[in-house]
Write a protein that holds these residues in place. Structure first.
Motif, PDB file in Angstrom:
ATOM      1  N   GLN A 178      29.506  10.549   9.002  1.00 53.57           N
ATOM      2  CA  GLN A 178      30.464  11.618   9.253  1.00 53.57           C
ATOM      3  C   GLN A 178      29.879  12.749  10.104  1.00 53.57           C
ATOM      4  O   GLN A 178      30.599  13.462  10.791  1.00 53.57           O
ATOM      5  N   SER A 179      28.572  12.925  10.057  1.00 59.24           N
ATOM      6  CA  SER A 179      27.965  14.057  10.749  1.00 59.24           C
ATOM      7  C   SER A 179      27.951  13.890  12.259  1.00 59.24           C
ATOM      8  O   SER A 179      27.792  14.865  13.004  1.00 59.24           O
ATOM      9  N   GLY A 180      28.111  12.663  12.757  1.00 59.84           N
ATOM     10  CA  GLY A 180      28.172  12.439  14.198  1.00 59.84           C
ATOM     11  C   GLY A 180      26.809  12.440  14.862  1.00 59.84           C
ATOM     12  O   GLY A 180      25.768  12.656  14.238  1.00 59.84           O
ATOM     13  N   TYR A 181      26.834  12.230  16.189  1.00 55.16           N
ATOM     14  CA  TYR A 181      25.582  12.079  16.932  1.00 55.16           C
ATOM     15  C   TYR A 181      24.938  13.413  17.271  1.00 55.16           C
ATOM     16  O   TYR A 181      23.734  13.479  17.545  1.00 55.16           O
ATOM     17  N   ALA A 182      25.727  14.511  17.248  1.00 56.83           N
ATOM     18  CA  ALA A 182      25.203  15.805  17.695  1.00 56.83           C
ATOM     19  C   ALA A 182      23.972  16.224  16.889  1.00 56.83           C
ATOM     20  O   ALA A 182      23.032  16.818  17.431  1.00 56.83           O
ATOM     21  N   VAL A 183      23.974  15.936  15.580  1.00 55.81           N
ATOM     22  CA  VAL A 183      22.838  16.317  14.735  1.00 55.81           C
ATOM     23  C   VAL A 183      21.564  15.617  15.212  1.00 55.81           C
ATOM     24  O   VAL A 183      20.491  16.225  15.315  1.00 55.81           O
ATOM     25  N   TRP A 184      21.688  14.322  15.522  1.00 60.87           N
ATOM     26  CA  TRP A 184      20.520  13.569  15.967  1.00 60.87           C
ATOM     27  C   TRP A 184      20.069  14.032  17.351  1.00 60.87           C
ATOM     28  O   TRP A 184      18.865  14.116  17.620  1.00 60.87           O
ATOM     29  N   ASP A 185      21.035  14.326  18.219  1.00 55.49           N
ATOM     30  CA  ASP A 185      20.689  14.762  19.568  1.00 55.49           C
ATOM     31  C   ASP A 185      19.935  16.088  19.527  1.00 55.49           C
ATOM     32  O   ASP A 185      18.960  16.288  20.270  1.00 55.49           O
ATOM     33  N   GLU A 186      20.387  16.989  18.657  1.00 54.73           N
ATOM     34  CA  GLU A 186      19.696  18.278  18.539  1.00 54.73           C
ATOM     35  C   GLU A 186      18.276  18.083  18.002  1.00 54.73           C
ATOM     36  O   GLU A 186      17.325  18.721  18.459  1.00 54.73           O
ATOM     37  N   MET A 187      18.126  17.160  17.060  1.00 58.89           N
ATOM     38  CA  MET A 187      16.799  16.880  16.508  1.00 58.89           C
ATOM     39  C   MET A 187      15.894  16.277  17.584  1.00 58.89           C
ATOM     40  O   MET A 187      14.703  16.618  17.667  1.00 58.89           O
ATOM     41  N   ALA A 188      16.460  15.394  18.402  1.00 57.50           N
ATOM     42  CA  ALA A 188      15.667  14.795  19.478  1.00 57.50           C
ATOM     43  C   ALA A 188      15.209  15.853  20.476  1.00 57.50           C
ATOM     44  O   ALA A 188      14.071  15.810  20.967  1.00 57.50           O
ATOM     45  N   ARG A 189      16.084  16.807  20.797  1.00 65.01           N
ATOM     46  CA  ARG A 189      15.691  17.875  21.719  1.00 65.01           C
ATOM     47  C   ARG A 189      14.555  18.705  21.136  1.00 65.01           C
ATOM     48  O   ARG A 189      13.665  19.162  21.875  1.00 65.01           O
ATOM     49  N   ARG A 190      14.561  18.897  19.847  1.00 63.93           N
ATOM     50  CA  ARG A 190      13.464  19.625  19.199  1.00 63.93           C
ATOM     51  C   ARG A 190      12.142  18.874  19.366  1.00 63.93           C
ATOM     52  O   ARG A 190      11.094  19.475  19.565  1.00 63.93           O
ATOM     53  N   MET A 191      12.188  17.547  19.311  1.00 61.46           N
ATOM     54  CA  MET A 191      10.972  16.767  19.496  1.00 61.46           C
ATOM     55  C   MET A 191      10.498  16.807  20.956  1.00 61.46           C
ATOM     56  O   MET A 191       9.294  16.785  21.226  1.00 61.46           O
ATOM     57  N   VAL A 192      11.448  16.877  21.900  1.00 59.06           N
ATOM     58  CA  VAL A 192      11.062  17.042  23.305  1.00 59.06           C
ATOM     59  C   VAL A 192      10.368  18.384  23.485  1.00 59.06           C
ATOM     60  O   VAL A 192       9.341  18.484  24.188  1.00 59.06           O
ATOM     61  N   ASP A 193      10.910  19.443  22.864  1.00 54.15           N
ATOM     62  CA  ASP A 193      10.271  20.762  22.929  1.00 54.15           C
ATOM     63  C   ASP A 193       8.863  20.727  22.340  1.00 54.15           C
ATOM     64  O   ASP A 193       7.978  21.474  22.779  1.00 54.15           O
ATOM     65  N   ALA A 194       8.663  19.854  21.355  1.00 57.15           N
ATOM     66  CA  ALA A 194       7.353  19.724  20.725  1.00 57.15           C
ATOM     67  C   ALA A 194       6.426  18.810  21.514  1.00 57.15           C
ATOM     68  O   ALA A 194       5.317  18.513  21.055  1.00 57.15           O
ATOM     69  N   GLN A 195       6.851  18.367  22.698  1.00 56.25           N
ATOM     70  CA  GLN A 195       6.067  17.488  23.580  1.00 56.25           C
ATOM     71  C   GLN A 195       5.751  16.154  22.913  1.00 56.25           C
ATOM     72  O   GLN A 195       4.666  15.619  23.063  1.00 56.25           O
ATOM     73  N   ALA A 196       6.731  15.639  22.157  1.00 58.32           N
ATOM     74  CA  ALA A 196       6.587  14.342  21.498  1.00 58.32           C
ATOM     75  C   ALA A 196       7.729  13.434  21.921  1.00 58.32           C
ATOM     76  O   ALA A 196       8.644  13.160  21.133  1.00 58.32           O
ATOM     77  N   PRO A 197       7.730  12.924  23.170  1.00 61.61           N
ATOM     78  CA  PRO A 197       8.849  12.105  23.643  1.00 61.61           C
ATOM     79  C   PRO A 197       9.018  10.816  22.851  1.00 61.61           C
ATOM     80  O   PRO A 197      10.134  10.291  22.750  1.00 61.61           O
TER      81      PRO A 197
END
Length: 464
Positions: A178-197
């Motif tokens: 129910q939460s949709g993909y946006a939650v995962w996408d935001e989490m992935a962007r946080r990992m990009v910011d952490a330099q962990a592609p």
């Protein structure tokens, strides 16, 4: 002597095609009619193809050893190779009667391009031979500080990701749909910011699982467990054996430059590498090409990765079924598989069928590889004497005695490959190269008289 030591087969040429449309268009041009001034020699094939304009298209292909095949055509196509290059190579594959040997008659327009390309290749090879000095940072202390700062950022990202996984499991997996993909996408962007592609890519894969079909909660839980294991591995990396620590660093996205890998001359393996298969996938804005090799002397598998941006096919291409005398160096890790391609000592030559194993040994080799790298998506395996068998909505590869079988991964691409494999086998046992993975076996190549790449419907280079 032919253009590249020996003429390629039609299957090897078609394996170069960037897509199915190019394969079809190139095959239509594999006839003498539209061509004039064709010739082969000095590691190249050239000719002029009549098109819609008043002037014919000038096409030349560099097939010499020491680098990836190169293409130049005066047509406006953005595909590499274009249909004219494919048609010319297919014509050349038919023998001297179709494209004559003419090493002393290279036209000026082809010779000029070949000379410039080979001078650039010599410069790259010289730089590669000097890789050890190039790989060394100008300021080792500054490089060390940058590495420590990045490690600290990744550790902070892994800690945050652990907390989010805990929150997900505490709230229950049912809510993930129910939460949709946006939650995962935001989490992935946080990992990009952490330099962990690497962590970001795995989070994006998690986001695609909810609602993906029956059994998705189990698949989501499995992938969460593997991501948790990777997080904990990086957060405790100082206590890991160095080969496993290198695997963890690679999985989170800390890369090692090819020049640095090749700089260790003692680690370079020269062999005659049989090209087992090639497969392209679209990953974000990149086209990722995987080329699997097998060392005839060493008996070691190897995986080469090449990347193309903005819809362009990656530059590195090795004809499937060929054998290449080349240097390889493996990237660090607990399970040596990915390698960097060094100097090529000769042009690709036709290769035979590789040695293979049965179903039980294939599973054993995959299990052994998982011990060193639990995050492996697939392990290269050559299966011998297996029969493609349809089972319900899917397929299996059963050994000739029928005692054991491997399920085939169910996708639109593998279904079309399996029908192609069934046609080649005619109901009898065949040799098949592919990957063993957690969902089953994915086939890429089979052998009859020569190697036959198994292509997905609507593709030419193996992309799905």
């Amino acid at each position: 002597m032919s253009a590249g030591g020996s003429r390629w087969t039609a299957e090897q040429v078609l394996a170069l095609a960037p897509d199915a449309a190019s394969r079809k268009a190139g095959a239509k041009l594999a006839a003498p009619g539209p061509w004039s001034g064709t010739g082969a020699g000095r590691g190249a094939v050239w000719g002029q193809c009549k098109g819609s304009g008043s002037r014919p298209y000038q096409t030349v292909v560099d097939v010499a050893g020491g680098g990836a095949p190169g293409y130049r055509c005066s047509c406006p196509s953005r595909k590499f190779p274009c249909k004219h290059a494919l048609g010319l190579l297919l014509l050349w594959s038919e023998g001297p009667g179709a494209v004559p040997e003419a090493p002393d008659s290279v036209p000026e327009w082809a010779d000029s391009w070949l000379g410039g390309r080979r001078r650039r290749a010599e410069g790259r090879e010289a730089a590669a031979r000097d890789g050890e000095r190039a790989a060394a940072p100008a300021d080792p202390e500054a490089a060390r500080r940058r590495a420590e700062q990045r490690a600290a950022r990744i550790a902070a990202g892994a800690t945050e990701l652990e907390q989010r996984l805990e929150d997900l499991l505490r709230g229950g997996l049912a809510g993930a749909e129910q939460s949709g993909y946006a939650v995962w996408d935001e989490m992935a962007r946080r990992m990009v910011d952490a330099q962990a592609p690497g962590l970001a890519a795995r989070v994006r894969e998690l986001g695609a699982i909810p609602g993906s079909g029956a059994g998705w909660p189990s698949r989501l839980l499995e992938e969460c467990a593997l991501l948790h294991l990777l997080d904990r591995g990086f957060l405790g990396i100082d206590g890991l054996p160095e080969p496993l620590a290198a695997t963890v660093r690679a999985r989170v996205g800390i890369t090692v430059e090819a020049a640095e890998v090749l700089a260790d001359r003692e680690a370079v393996v020269r062999d005659h590498w049989l090209v087992l298969g090639q497969h392209d996938t679209e990953e974000g804005k990149l086209t990722v090409r995987r080329i699997w090799l097998y060392g005839a002397r060493s008996g070691r598998p190897a995986l080469l990765l090449s990347f193309g941006a903005a819809g362009r096919a990656p530059e590195l291409t090795l004809p499937v079924g060929s054998s290449v005398d080349a240097d390889l160096a493996y990237y660090p890790g607990a399970q040596a598989l990915r390698a960097a391609l060094g100097e090529r000592h000769a042009a690709p030559e036709p290769g035979g069928a590789p040695p293979g194993v049965g179903v039980h040994d294939a599973l054993a080799s995959y299990a052994a590889a998982l011990c060193g790298d639990p995050w492996l998506d697939g392990w290269p395996v050559v299966l011998t004497d297996v029969v493609p068998v349809p089972v319900g909505e899917g397929w299996q590869l059963a050994d000739a005695e029928g005692d054991s079988a491997l399920p085939v991964v169910v996708t639109a691409g593998t279904r079309s490959r399996m029908w192609q494999l069934a046609a080649v086998s005619g109901g009898g046992p065949v040799t098949v190269f592919g990957e063993c993975g957690p969902r089953g076996f994915t086939p890429y190549t089979t052998w009859s008289d020569t190697a036959i790449p198994l292509t997905a419907a609507g593709t030419g280079g193996g992309a799905e």
